[in-house]
Motif scaffolding. Structure first.
Motif, PDB file in Angstrom:
ATOM      1  N   GLN A   2      -6.690  -8.129  -5.346  1.00  0.00           N
ATOM      2  CA  GLN A   2      -6.306  -9.245  -4.480  1.00  0.00           C
ATOM      3  C   GLN A   2      -4.900  -9.691  -4.816  1.00  0.00           C
ATOM      4  O   GLN A   2      -4.531  -9.765  -5.986  1.00  0.00           O
ATOM      5  CB  GLN A   2      -7.280 -10.416  -4.651  1.00  0.00           C
ATOM      6  CG  GLN A   2      -8.654 -10.165  -4.078  1.00  0.00           C
ATOM      7  CD  GLN A   2      -9.528 -11.405  -4.097  1.00  0.00           C
ATOM      8  OE1 GLN A   2      -9.284 -12.316  -4.884  1.00  0.00           O
ATOM      9  NE2 GLN A   2     -10.520 -11.449  -3.240  1.00  0.00           N
ATOM     10  N   LEU A   3      -4.141  -9.961  -3.766  1.00  0.00           N
ATOM     11  CA  LEU A   3      -2.787 -10.468  -3.926  1.00  0.00           C
ATOM     12  C   LEU A   3      -2.723 -11.838  -3.285  1.00  0.00           C
ATOM     13  O   LEU A   3      -3.157 -12.010  -2.139  1.00  0.00           O
ATOM     14  CB  LEU A   3      -1.774  -9.535  -3.271  1.00  0.00           C
ATOM     15  CG  LEU A   3      -1.764  -8.086  -3.757  1.00  0.00           C
ATOM     16  CD1 LEU A   3      -0.752  -7.261  -2.960  1.00  0.00           C
ATOM     17  CD2 LEU A   3      -1.450  -8.010  -5.236  1.00  0.00           C
ATOM     18  N   GLN A   4      -2.177 -12.786  -4.001  1.00  0.00           N
ATOM     19  CA  GLN A   4      -2.110 -14.159  -3.501  1.00  0.00           C
ATOM     20  C   GLN A   4      -0.671 -14.630  -3.515  1.00  0.00           C
ATOM     21  O   GLN A   4      -0.100 -14.877  -4.586  1.00  0.00           O
ATOM     22  CB  GLN A   4      -2.994 -15.067  -4.354  1.00  0.00           C
ATOM     23  CG  GLN A   4      -3.125 -16.471  -3.828  1.00  0.00           C
ATOM     24  CD  GLN A   4      -4.190 -17.266  -4.570  1.00  0.00           C
ATOM     25  OE1 GLN A   4      -4.969 -16.718  -5.337  1.00  0.00           O
ATOM     26  NE2 GLN A   4      -4.209 -18.561  -4.339  1.00  0.00           N
ATOM     27  N   PHE A  24      -4.649  -9.830  -8.770  1.00  0.00           N
ATOM     28  CA  PHE A  24      -5.911  -9.929  -9.484  1.00  0.00           C
ATOM     29  C   PHE A  24      -6.709  -8.634  -9.309  1.00  0.00           C
ATOM     30  O   PHE A  24      -6.704  -8.046  -8.226  1.00  0.00           O
ATOM     31  CB  PHE A  24      -6.733 -11.104  -8.950  1.00  0.00           C
ATOM     32  CG  PHE A  24      -6.029 -12.424  -9.013  1.00  0.00           C
ATOM     33  CD1 PHE A  24      -5.262 -12.870  -7.954  1.00  0.00           C
ATOM     34  CD2 PHE A  24      -6.125 -13.217 -10.144  1.00  0.00           C
ATOM     35  CE1 PHE A  24      -4.599 -14.091  -8.002  1.00  0.00           C
ATOM     36  CE2 PHE A  24      -5.466 -14.444 -10.211  1.00  0.00           C
ATOM     37  CZ  PHE A  24      -4.703 -14.887  -9.142  1.00  0.00           C
ATOM     38  N   GLY A  25      -7.341  -8.230 -10.388  1.00  0.00           N
ATOM     39  CA  GLY A  25      -8.239  -7.090 -10.285  1.00  0.00           C
ATOM     40  C   GLY A  25      -7.578  -5.743 -10.325  1.00  0.00           C
ATOM     41  O   GLY A  25      -8.128  -4.770  -9.786  1.00  0.00           O
ATOM     42  N   CYS A  26      -6.404  -5.669 -10.945  1.00  0.00           N
ATOM     43  CA  CYS A  26      -5.725  -4.385 -11.024  1.00  0.00           C
ATOM     44  C   CYS A  26      -4.921  -4.301 -12.309  1.00  0.00           C
ATOM     45  O   CYS A  26      -4.672  -5.308 -12.969  1.00  0.00           O
ATOM     46  CB  CYS A  26      -4.800  -4.189  -9.822  1.00  0.00           C
ATOM     47  SG  CYS A  26      -3.410  -5.341  -9.767  1.00  0.00           S
ATOM     48  N   LYS A  75       2.106 -11.689 -16.598  1.00  0.00           N
ATOM     49  CA  LYS A  75       1.486 -12.697 -15.732  1.00  0.00           C
ATOM     50  C   LYS A  75       0.939 -12.095 -14.439  1.00  0.00           C
ATOM     51  O   LYS A  75       0.465 -12.818 -13.564  1.00  0.00           O
ATOM     52  CB  LYS A  75       2.492 -13.794 -15.396  1.00  0.00           C
ATOM     53  CG  LYS A  75       2.936 -14.612 -16.588  1.00  0.00           C
ATOM     54  CD  LYS A  75       3.883 -15.732 -16.171  1.00  0.00           C
ATOM     55  CE  LYS A  75       4.281 -16.570 -17.382  1.00  0.00           C
ATOM     56  NZ  LYS A  75       5.214 -17.671 -16.999  1.00  0.00           N
ATOM     57  N   ASN A  76       1.052 -10.769 -14.310  1.00  0.00           N
ATOM     58  CA  ASN A  76       0.572 -10.095 -13.096  1.00  0.00           C
ATOM     59  C   ASN A  76       1.171 -10.725 -11.840  1.00  0.00           C
ATOM     60  O   ASN A  76       0.471 -10.939 -10.840  1.00  0.00           O
ATOM     61  CB  ASN A  76      -0.960 -10.136 -13.009  1.00  0.00           C
ATOM     62  CG  ASN A  76      -1.631  -9.159 -13.955  1.00  0.00           C
ATOM     63  OD1 ASN A  76      -0.992  -8.591 -14.837  1.00  0.00           O
ATOM     64  ND2 ASN A  76      -2.919  -8.976 -13.800  1.00  0.00           N
ATOM     65  N   HIS A 111       2.668   2.968   3.107  1.00  0.00           N
ATOM     66  CA  HIS A 111       2.577   3.496   1.745  1.00  0.00           C
ATOM     67  C   HIS A 111       1.914   2.510   0.785  1.00  0.00           C
ATOM     68  O   HIS A 111       1.613   2.875  -0.340  1.00  0.00           O
ATOM     69  CB  HIS A 111       3.959   3.867   1.221  1.00  0.00           C
ATOM     70  CG  HIS A 111       4.465   5.170   1.757  1.00  0.00           C
ATOM     71  ND1 HIS A 111       5.811   5.493   1.767  1.00  0.00           N
ATOM     72  CD2 HIS A 111       3.816   6.223   2.290  1.00  0.00           C
ATOM     73  CE1 HIS A 111       5.954   6.706   2.294  1.00  0.00           C
ATOM     74  NE2 HIS A 111       4.755   7.157   2.616  1.00  0.00           N
ATOM     75  N   TYR A 112       1.704   1.294   1.235  1.00  0.00           N
ATOM     76  CA  TYR A 112       1.176   0.258   0.356  1.00  0.00           C
ATOM     77  C   TYR A 112      -0.318   0.086   0.568  1.00  0.00           C
ATOM     78  O   TYR A 112      -0.798   0.094   1.695  1.00  0.00           O
ATOM     79  CB  TYR A 112       1.954  -1.041   0.554  1.00  0.00           C
ATOM     80  CG  TYR A 112       3.355  -0.911  -0.006  1.00  0.00           C
ATOM     81  CD1 TYR A 112       4.377  -0.329   0.747  1.00  0.00           C
ATOM     82  CD2 TYR A 112       3.642  -1.297  -1.311  1.00  0.00           C
ATOM     83  CE1 TYR A 112       5.644  -0.150   0.208  1.00  0.00           C
ATOM     84  CE2 TYR A 112       4.914  -1.130  -1.846  1.00  0.00           C
ATOM     85  CZ  TYR A 112       5.902  -0.544  -1.082  1.00  0.00           C
ATOM     86  OH  TYR A 112       7.153  -0.355  -1.617  1.00  0.00           O
ATOM     87  N   ASP A 113      -1.001  -0.060  -0.537  1.00  0.00           N
ATOM     88  CA  ASP A 113      -2.458  -0.048  -0.529  1.00  0.00           C
ATOM     89  C   ASP A 113      -3.085  -1.433  -0.393  1.00  0.00           C
ATOM     90  O   ASP A 113      -4.206  -1.557   0.114  1.00  0.00           O
ATOM     91  CB  ASP A 113      -2.963   0.598  -1.830  1.00  0.00           C
ATOM     92  CG  ASP A 113      -2.413   2.002  -2.015  1.00  0.00           C
ATOM     93  OD1 ASP A 113      -1.609   2.205  -2.959  1.00  0.00           O
ATOM     94  OD2 ASP A 113      -2.775   2.888  -1.215  1.00  0.00           O
ATOM     95  N   TYR A 114      -2.413  -2.439  -0.873  1.00  0.00           N
ATOM     96  CA  TYR A 114      -2.978  -3.790  -0.874  1.00  0.00           C
ATOM     97  C   TYR A 114      -1.933  -4.781  -0.375  1.00  0.00           C
ATOM     98  O   TYR A 114      -0.745  -4.627  -0.662  1.00  0.00           O
ATOM     99  CB  TYR A 114      -3.454  -4.169  -2.277  1.00  0.00           C
ATOM    100  CG  TYR A 114      -4.439  -3.175  -2.858  1.00  0.00           C
ATOM    101  CD1 TYR A 114      -4.026  -2.230  -3.784  1.00  0.00           C
ATOM    102  CD2 TYR A 114      -5.774  -3.180  -2.450  1.00  0.00           C
ATOM    103  CE1 TYR A 114      -4.919  -1.306  -4.307  1.00  0.00           C
ATOM    104  CE2 TYR A 114      -6.673  -2.260  -2.962  1.00  0.00           C
ATOM    105  CZ  TYR A 114      -6.242  -1.323  -3.883  1.00  0.00           C
ATOM    106  OH  TYR A 114      -7.123  -0.411  -4.388  1.00  0.00           O
ATOM    107  N   TRP A 115      -2.439  -5.812   0.301  1.00  0.00           N
ATOM    108  CA  TRP A 115      -1.560  -6.813   0.904  1.00  0.00           C
ATOM    109  C   TRP A 115      -2.060  -8.212   0.612  1.00  0.00           C
ATOM    110  O   TRP A 115      -3.268  -8.462   0.587  1.00  0.00           O
ATOM    111  CB  TRP A 115      -1.505  -6.613   2.416  1.00  0.00           C
ATOM    112  CG  TRP A 115      -0.819  -5.336   2.796  1.00  0.00           C
ATOM    113  CD1 TRP A 115      -1.353  -4.095   2.849  1.00  0.00           C
ATOM    114  CD2 TRP A 115       0.561  -5.192   3.143  1.00  0.00           C
ATOM    115  NE1 TRP A 115      -0.397  -3.170   3.218  1.00  0.00           N
ATOM    116  CE2 TRP A 115       0.793  -3.824   3.411  1.00  0.00           C
ATOM    117  CE3 TRP A 115       1.628  -6.085   3.266  1.00  0.00           C
ATOM    118  CZ2 TRP A 115       2.038  -3.332   3.782  1.00  0.00           C
ATOM    119  CZ3 TRP A 115       2.869  -5.597   3.637  1.00  0.00           C
ATOM    120  CH2 TRP A 115       3.071  -4.228   3.888  1.00  0.00           C
TER     121      TRP A 115
END
Length: 125
Positions: A2-4, A24-26, A75-76, A111-115
């Motif tokens: 997840q990206l916030q 989060f989660g990576c 801090k991701n 090319h991007y997997d998560y947004w």
């Protein structure tokens, strides 16, 4: 994963704004991170990207010299600092993640997997 994204808002032309995107989660340090934006009626476009190590960056010509992308792997989080903002910078800004320690930074959204969910930036004239 997840990206916030956060940090958007209303700013006057010539002003500055900083965006953040927490992941989060990576295993964040293994992802290329990028910012894209989409203005009303327009396609989503690449703004800036940084490779997984933080050693390489790539900027769209339209923002080069006015924008800085950075990341804090502890801090991701990836950041986008924007200055000398123009009304044409008005858009929803999205952070994106590409998994894998890939050499090079792509400006293609597919090319991007998560947004992330996007954050609105409005620049008034």
């Amino acid at each position: 994963v997840q990206l916030q994204a956060s940090g958007g808002g209303l700013v006057q032309a010539g002003g500055s704004l900083s965006l953040s995107c927490a992941a989060f989660g990576c295993t964040f340090s293994s992802y290329t991170m990028a910012w894209f934006r989409q203005a009303p009626g327009k396609e989503r476009e690449f703004v800036a990207g940084m490779d997984w190590s933080g050693g390489r960056t790539y900027y769209a010509d339209s923002v080069k010299g006015r924008v800085t992308i950075s990341r804090d792997n502890a801090k991701n989080t990836v950041y986008l600092q924007m200055g000398s903002l123009k009304p044409e910078d008005t858009a929803v800004y999205y952070c994106a993640a590409q998994r894998g320690r890939i050499s090079g930074i792509s400006s293609y959204n597919y090319h991007y997997d998560y947004w992330g969910q996007g954050t609105q930036v409005t620049v008034s004239s």
